[in-house]
Design an enzyme around this catalytic site. Sequence first.
Site, PDB file in Angstrom:
ATOM      1  N   LEU A 107     -49.693 -20.726 -37.544  1.00  0.00           N
ATOM      2  CA  LEU A 107     -50.190 -19.715 -36.514  1.00  0.00           C
ATOM      3  C   LEU A 107     -50.985 -19.510 -37.836  1.00  0.00           C
ATOM      4  O   LEU A 107     -51.010 -18.708 -38.509  1.00  0.00           O
ATOM      5  CB  LEU A 107     -48.993 -18.143 -36.237  1.00  0.00           C
ATOM      6  CG  LEU A 107     -49.342 -17.639 -34.984  1.00  0.00           C
ATOM      7  CD1 LEU A 107     -50.164 -18.041 -33.561  1.00  0.00           C
ATOM      8  CD2 LEU A 107     -48.583 -16.636 -35.187  1.00  0.00           C
ATOM      9  N   HIS A 155     -68.217 -28.048 -36.373  1.00  0.00           N
ATOM     10  CA  HIS A 155     -67.678 -27.110 -35.164  1.00  0.00           C
ATOM     11  C   HIS A 155     -68.113 -28.039 -34.002  1.00  0.00           C
ATOM     12  O   HIS A 155     -67.873 -27.487 -32.675  1.00  0.00           O
ATOM     13  CB  HIS A 155     -68.540 -26.401 -35.498  1.00  0.00           C
ATOM     14  CG  HIS A 155     -68.300 -24.939 -34.812  1.00  0.00           C
ATOM     15  ND1 HIS A 155     -68.442 -23.739 -34.478  1.00  0.00           N
ATOM     16  CD2 HIS A 155     -67.581 -24.531 -33.943  1.00  0.00           C
ATOM     17  CE1 HIS A 155     -67.631 -22.256 -34.221  1.00  0.00           C
ATOM     18  NE2 HIS A 155     -67.857 -23.722 -33.494  1.00  0.00           N
ATOM     19  N   ASP A 167     -58.930 -18.099 -39.502  1.00  0.00           N
ATOM     20  CA  ASP A 167     -60.301 -19.458 -38.747  1.00  0.00           C
ATOM     21  C   ASP A 167     -61.696 -18.283 -38.720  1.00  0.00           C
ATOM     22  O   ASP A 167     -61.437 -17.698 -38.187  1.00  0.00           O
ATOM     23  CB  ASP A 167     -59.043 -19.879 -37.709  1.00  0.00           C
ATOM     24  CG  ASP A 167     -60.407 -20.671 -37.230  1.00  0.00           C
ATOM     25  OD1 ASP A 167     -60.631 -21.856 -37.784  1.00  0.00           O
ATOM     26  OD2 ASP A 167     -61.060 -19.831 -35.696  1.00  0.00           O
ATOM     27  N   TYR A 169     -70.302 -17.928 -36.423  1.00  0.00           N
ATOM     28  CA  TYR A 169     -69.586 -16.635 -36.103  1.00  0.00           C
ATOM     29  C   TYR A 169     -70.220 -15.626 -36.497  1.00  0.00           C
ATOM     30  O   TYR A 169     -70.149 -14.151 -36.460  1.00  0.00           O
ATOM     31  CB  TYR A 169     -68.010 -16.501 -36.428  1.00  0.00           C
ATOM     32  CG  TYR A 169     -67.257 -17.280 -35.484  1.00  0.00           C
ATOM     33  CD1 TYR A 169     -68.014 -18.474 -35.107  1.00  0.00           C
ATOM     34  CD2 TYR A 169     -66.009 -17.682 -35.889  1.00  0.00           C
ATOM     35  CE1 TYR A 169     -66.515 -19.117 -33.713  1.00  0.00           C
ATOM     36  CE2 TYR A 169     -64.743 -18.261 -35.641  1.00  0.00           C
ATOM     37  CZ  TYR A 169     -65.218 -19.345 -34.411  1.00  0.00           C
ATOM     38  OH  TYR A 169     -64.127 -19.810 -33.841  1.00  0.00           O
ATOM     39  N   LYS A 210     -66.208 -23.528 -40.524  1.00  0.00           N
ATOM     40  CA  LYS A 210     -66.253 -24.893 -39.751  1.00  0.00           C
ATOM     41  C   LYS A 210     -68.241 -24.954 -40.270  1.00  0.00           C
ATOM     42  O   LYS A 210     -68.680 -23.365 -39.860  1.00  0.00           O
ATOM     43  CB  LYS A 210     -66.641 -24.130 -38.033  1.00  0.00           C
ATOM     44  CG  LYS A 210     -65.010 -24.006 -37.818  1.00  0.00           C
ATOM     45  CD  LYS A 210     -64.845 -23.839 -36.565  1.00  0.00           C
ATOM     46  CE  LYS A 210     -63.584 -23.583 -35.710  1.00  0.00           C
ATOM     47  NZ  LYS A 210     -63.148 -21.642 -36.413  1.00  0.00           N
TER      48      LYS A 210
END
Length: 301
Positions: free
Chosen positions: A24, A115, A52, A57, A82
């Site tokens: 998780l 990604h 993550d 982003y 990523k």
Amino acid sequence: MTVNTDSTAIPTLTLNNGVQMPALGYGVFQTPPDETVDAVAEALRVGYRHIDTAAAYGNEREVGEAIRRSGLDRADLFLETKIWISDYGYEATLHAFDKSAGKLGVEAIDLLILHQALPGRFDLTIDAYRALETLLADGKVRAIGVSNFMPDHLEQLAQSTTVVPAVNQVEVHPYFRQPAVLAADDTRGIITQAWSPIGGITFYRDTGHTSTLEDPTIRGIARAHDKTPAQVMLRWHLQQGRSAIPKSVTPHRIAENFHVTDFDLTADELAAIDGLDTGRRGGPEPADVTLETFGRDIPEA
């Protein structure tokens, strides 16, 4: 697959190169940079040890700041990011690592993944993955993987590269289960990691679905266990051996999403959730991802 003995602990998945990863994680997709530090700090306070993020982003720097402020030992954290398609290609991807590591403020990244597959320029995808293989060999990353790769992409990758991806991060939730991808990952020894694991994409994008949180089947299972629908969906992922990376900036939901290991779904309940699959994707079709439509410059560190 699990190494923790405490029944309430977050399961730890063993990647195909032996690296241990908390099943998780806490995701920061669409979390504005000015909210990211506090949100990640709260997640770390609650107990998350797997974060993550992604170059695209725009909040890697803030993730790194939250980690520094936490005072936690770097060795106790699993950090995943990523490479965006604009930085594909061998040398460009090597430099993309430098950009991400610089923003995160770390020397090594635990899991570095591509990604998207970029099907129209898979030559660049291959070159980018070969750069990941180099970073892995050089000890700059502990594991490498991919995201949004379909079975044919995994096959193409296997024909031209050496290291099997440790993780394939894809859209998986009760309304879009992607059984063919799950099977392809399993066959190759790849851990499937679910983005939008509670169907969050059905909340804010027109996917033809109502919210998974309002689904009668999921709500009924939640009532039976005195849990929330979100907790039921996260438990569904974990019991089926997947990694899941829920996101929220709301403190009580951050905590709620973490407390999902003190109950078990029955085989019938797991099957009932599996049966909700509609086959309708919420995110972009992998074939539609091109440099022309999705390319964006990733700033320097």
